[in-house]
Write a protein that holds these residues in place. Structure first.
Motif, PDB file in Angstrom:
ATOM      1  N   ALA A 148       0.850  -1.192   0.000  1.00  0.00           N
ATOM      2  CA  ALA A 148       0.000   0.000   0.000  1.00  0.00           C
ATOM      3  C   ALA A 148       0.881   1.236   0.000  1.00  0.00           C
ATOM      4  O   ALA A 148       1.975   1.234   0.559  1.00  0.00           O
ATOM      5  CB  ALA A 148      -0.896  -0.012   1.233  1.00  0.00           C
ATOM      6  N   PRO A 149       0.390   2.284  -0.651  1.00  0.00           N
ATOM      7  CA  PRO A 149       1.166   3.525  -0.631  1.00  0.00           C
ATOM      8  C   PRO A 149       1.238   4.066   0.791  1.00  0.00           C
ATOM      9  O   PRO A 149       0.350   3.815   1.606  1.00  0.00           O
ATOM     10  CB  PRO A 149       0.377   4.465  -1.539  1.00  0.00           C
ATOM     11  CG  PRO A 149      -0.994   3.898  -1.612  1.00  0.00           C
ATOM     12  CD  PRO A 149      -0.855   2.426  -1.373  1.00  0.00           C
ATOM     13  N   PRO A 150       2.295   4.784   1.116  1.00  0.00           N
ATOM     14  CA  PRO A 150       2.418   5.323   2.479  1.00  0.00           C
ATOM     15  C   PRO A 150       1.285   6.303   2.770  1.00  0.00           C
ATOM     16  O   PRO A 150       0.874   7.062   1.911  1.00  0.00           O
ATOM     17  CB  PRO A 150       3.776   6.023   2.471  1.00  0.00           C
ATOM     18  CG  PRO A 150       4.081   6.274   1.039  1.00  0.00           C
ATOM     19  CD  PRO A 150       3.386   5.208   0.244  1.00  0.00           C
ATOM     20  N   ARG A 151       0.777   6.244   3.998  1.00  0.00           N
ATOM     21  CA  ARG A 151      -0.296   7.156   4.417  1.00  0.00           C
ATOM     22  C   ARG A 151       0.302   8.496   4.804  1.00  0.00           C
ATOM     23  O   ARG A 151       1.361   8.547   5.427  1.00  0.00           O
ATOM     24  CB  ARG A 151      -1.038   6.576   5.606  1.00  0.00           C
ATOM     25  CG  ARG A 151      -1.726   5.260   5.257  1.00  0.00           C
ATOM     26  CD  ARG A 151      -2.464   4.739   6.431  1.00  0.00           C
ATOM     27  NE  ARG A 151      -3.779   5.384   6.402  1.00  0.00           N
ATOM     28  CZ  ARG A 151      -4.644   5.334   7.383  1.00  0.00           C
ATOM     29  NH1 ARG A 151      -4.349   4.708   8.491  1.00  0.00           N
ATOM     30  NH2 ARG A 151      -5.804   5.915   7.284  1.00  0.00           N
TER      31      ARG A 151
END
Length: 123
Positions: free
Chosen positions: A5-8
């Protein structure tokens, strides 16, 4: 193949949620309607009774994370006024905190009217 997942984004950069005074007023009105211990109040103009009933008067102040609530209600006679006010205060505080996540500092309840029972039975 591994999918990540892309970084939050950091919490501060995601924005804020503001709960308006009006939204909290609606929650309070719903709790009072559901309680059954209080009733709608007589409509008046310049102290003269008019036909029909109106809901409880409610004033809500939301200041950051702190809520202050003032409401005027009608209690059906012969219900114990102090007990009705205590139960409503607890219900309002609990429901507002549960639904909004805000902290309720104070719930002031004014009994503005004692209503005579109508044809319905008192529990």
């Amino acid at each position: 193949m591994t999918v990540t997942a892309p970084p939050r984004p950091a919490v501060r950069s995601r924005g804020t949620t503001r709960i308006s005074d009006r939204a909290v007023e609606r929650i309070v009105a719903r709790v009072l309607d559901e309680a059954g211990d209080s009733d709608a109040m007589t409509r008046t103009m310049l102290g003269v009774p008019l036909r029909g009933r109106r809901g409880s008067r409610t004033d809500v102040r939301v200041d950051a994370e702190i809520v202050t609530i003032r409401t005027a209600i009608s209690v059906t006679y012969p219900r114990p006024v102090r007990e009705v006010a205590r139960r409503l205060r607890e219900s309002v505080r609990g429901r507002v905190e549960e639904l909004t996540g805000l902290s309720v500092r104070q719930v002031d309840i004014e009994v503005a009217e004692l209503e005579r029972p109508t044809g319905r039975a008192l529990a």
